[in-house]
Each structure stands twice: as structure tokens, then as C-alpha cells.
Motif scaffolding. Structure first.
Motif, mmCIF file in Angstrom:
data_model
loop_
_atom_site.group_PDB
_atom_site.id
_atom_site.type_symbol
_atom_site.label_atom_id
_atom_site.label_comp_id
_atom_site.label_asym_id
_atom_site.label_seq_id
_atom_site.Cartn_x
_atom_site.Cartn_y
_atom_site.Cartn_z
ATOM 1 N N GLN A 40 0.834 -1.197 0.000
ATOM 2 C CA GLN A 40 0.000 0.000 0.000
ATOM 3 C C GLN A 40 0.874 1.254 0.000
ATOM 4 O OE1 GLN A 40 -2.150 1.101 3.599
ATOM 5 N NE2 GLN A 40 -3.903 1.759 2.368
ATOM 6 N N MET A 41 1.938 1.256 0.789
ATOM 7 C CA MET A 41 2.836 2.409 0.808
ATOM 8 C C MET A 41 3.489 2.613 -0.558
ATOM 9 S SD MET A 41 2.573 3.821 3.732
ATOM 10 C CE MET A 41 3.994 4.872 3.810
ATOM 11 N N MET A 85 -5.392 0.406 7.650
ATOM 12 C CA MET A 85 -5.070 0.533 6.228
ATOM 13 C C MET A 85 -6.215 1.166 5.439
ATOM 14 S SD MET A 85 -2.902 -2.916 5.461
ATOM 15 C CE MET A 85 -2.872 -2.548 3.718
ATOM 16 N N VAL A 86 -7.435 0.770 5.736
ATOM 17 C CA VAL A 86 -8.596 1.382 5.079
ATOM 18 C C VAL A 86 -8.653 2.870 5.434
ATOM 19 C CG1 VAL A 86 -11.118 1.438 5.054
ATOM 20 C CG2 VAL A 86 -9.919 -0.751 4.912
ATOM 21 N N HIS A 95 -6.095 4.833 3.513
ATOM 22 C CA HIS A 95 -6.513 4.987 2.121
ATOM 23 C C HIS A 95 -7.577 6.084 2.012
ATOM 24 C CE1 HIS A 95 -6.216 3.424 -1.933
ATOM 25 N NE2 HIS A 95 -7.522 3.590 -2.038
ATOM 26 N N MET A 96 -8.529 6.078 2.937
ATOM 27 C CA MET A 96 -9.545 7.136 2.979
ATOM 28 C C MET A 96 -8.877 8.497 3.178
ATOM 29 S SD MET A 96 -12.419 5.386 5.454
ATOM 30 C CE MET A 96 -13.095 6.984 5.907
ATOM 31 N N TYR A 97 -7.921 8.548 4.082
ATOM 32 C CA TYR A 97 -7.199 9.784 4.375
ATOM 33 C C TYR A 97 -6.504 10.299 3.121
ATOM 34 C CZ TYR A 97 -3.690 12.900 6.370
ATOM 35 O OH TYR A 97 -2.888 13.981 6.646
ATOM 36 N N PHE A 98 -5.761 9.414 2.462
ATOM 37 C CA PHE A 98 -5.003 9.804 1.271
ATOM 38 C C PHE A 98 -5.933 10.338 0.185
ATOM 39 C CE2 PHE A 98 -2.870 9.285 -2.740
ATOM 40 C CZ PHE A 98 -1.558 9.664 -2.475
ATOM 41 N N ASN A 99 -6.956 9.572 -0.140
ATOM 42 C CA ASN A 99 -7.871 9.991 -1.207
ATOM 43 C C ASN A 99 -8.612 11.276 -0.840
ATOM 44 O OD1 ASN A 99 -7.215 7.911 -2.946
ATOM 45 N ND2 ASN A 99 -8.744 6.546 -2.084
ATOM 46 N N GLY A 100 -9.000 11.405 0.415
ATOM 47 C CA GLY A 100 -9.668 12.624 0.846
ATOM 48 C C GLY A 100 -8.751 13.831 0.767
ATOM 49 N N TYR A 101 -7.509 13.657 1.201
ATOM 50 C CA TYR A 101 -6.546 14.760 1.202
ATOM 51 C C TYR A 101 -6.237 15.216 -0.220
ATOM 52 C CZ TYR A 101 -2.865 17.464 3.624
ATOM 53 O OH TYR A 101 -2.095 18.455 4.175
ATOM 54 N N VAL A 102 -6.133 14.277 -1.146
ATOM 55 C CA VAL A 102 -5.861 14.629 -2.536
ATOM 56 C C VAL A 102 -6.976 15.529 -3.079
ATOM 57 C CG1 VAL A 102 -5.726 13.685 -4.882
ATOM 58 C CG2 VAL A 102 -4.390 12.650 -3.032
ATOM 59 N N THR A 137 -8.109 6.607 11.572
ATOM 60 C CA THR A 137 -6.709 6.233 11.831
ATOM 61 C C THR A 137 -6.394 6.336 13.314
ATOM 62 O OG1 THR A 137 -5.954 6.940 9.648
ATOM 63 C CG2 THR A 137 -4.303 6.841 11.376
ATOM 64 N N LEU A 138 -6.784 7.458 13.924
ATOM 65 C CA LEU A 138 -6.533 7.634 15.361
ATOM 66 C C LEU A 138 -7.208 6.541 16.179
ATOM 67 C CD1 LEU A 138 -6.821 11.498 15.925
ATOM 68 C CD2 LEU A 138 -4.762 10.096 15.710
#
Length: 143
Positions: free
Chosen positions: A19-20, A88-89, A92-99, A112-113
Motif C-alpha cells: 500500500q505504501m 489501512m482502510v 486509504h480514505m485519508y489519502f484519497n480525501g486529502y488529494v 486512523t486515530l
């Protein structure tokens, strides 16, 4: 505590490393799309959000691995792996949301927290249980 080989932990660790790698590839694609040549880390807001999202994942990764393995080896491998999958989910949510937008990263961040908190609690319980068995049980049995 078990003496079995922690196959589930190893599998999830490998999957998280993949994933990374996938997230790093997304940064590379964003570099090409926005023509940001390495080692430059500034550019259009879309690129900077992608870069920061990946960097934030990199910064949390060692913490995740420590609590994943500690909770899995000292408490419960299955519960640790479940917490790891949630982590991990969430990432992935964090990454896609931040983008997409800085505000859209928050649901993934909070999840995540929660996952890290649960894994940390399981780790702490496992460590305390091990300490009690190893040191206090011997003292009590010697009396």
C-alpha cells in the motif's frame, strides 16, 4: 502469548508495504501530471496535497508497525490484524480525501486515530500481562 509463526501479521505487514508503494506511485504520477521535477516538493495545490498525504502516511507507518506487531505478538494476532486492516482502510480514505481537499481527509484521520488507539491499548494490555506473568508470578510463587 503464542509460539506459533505470526503469518497473519507478516501478511498484513507485506500488504501494508505494498500500500505504501502504491501511494508513492500516486505521488510519482502527480509529479508527472503537474510537471514537478524531483527534488522539488512544491507546485500546484493538487500536487502538494498528494505529496503531503503520502508524507503523512510515511510518518505514521513506523508507529503502525510497532503497535501492530506488539499487539499481535503479546495480545491477539487476529484482533491486531483486524485493527491493522481498519488502519489501512483509514489511511486509504485519508489519502484519497486529502488529494481532493484538506477537509476531506478528516474522516480517514479520525478512523486512523481510533485504529492506532485500539492497537495501542491491546499492546499495553499484552505488555502488562507479560510483565505480570514473568515477574510478579515468580515472586508470588517463591513466597
Amino acid at each position: 502469548m503464542t509460539t506459533e509463526i505470526p503469518v497473519l501479521l507478516a501478511a498484513l505487514s507485506l500488504f501494508s508495504a505494498l500500500q505504501m508503494g502504491y501511494l508513492a506511485r500516486r505521488v510519482g504520477l502527480a509529479r508527472m501530471t503537474h510537471k514537478v521535477i524531483p527534488p522539488t516538493v512544491t507546485g500546484p495545490p493538487e500536487f502538494e496535497r498528494t505529496f503531503r498525504a503520502h508524507q503523512n502516511n510515511v510518518e505514521l507507518y513506523p508507529v503502525f508497525l510497532v503497535v501492530l506487531w506488539t499487539s499481535g505478538l503479546l495480545f491477539s494476532e487476529v484482533l491486531a490484524v483486524l485493527g491493522g486492516v481498519v488502519y489501512m482502510v483509514a489511511r486509504h480514505m485519508y489519502f484519497n480525501g486529502y488529494v481532493m481537499s484538506t477537509k476531506k481527509r478528516l474522516p480517514g484521520f479520525y478512523l486512523t486515530l481510533g485504529a492506532l488507539f485500539c492497537l495501542s491499548v491491546l499492546s499495553t494490555i499484552g505488555i502488562l500481562h507479560g510483565i505480570l506473568l514473568e515477574y510478579f508470578y515468580k515472586i508470588v510463587s517463591m513466597m
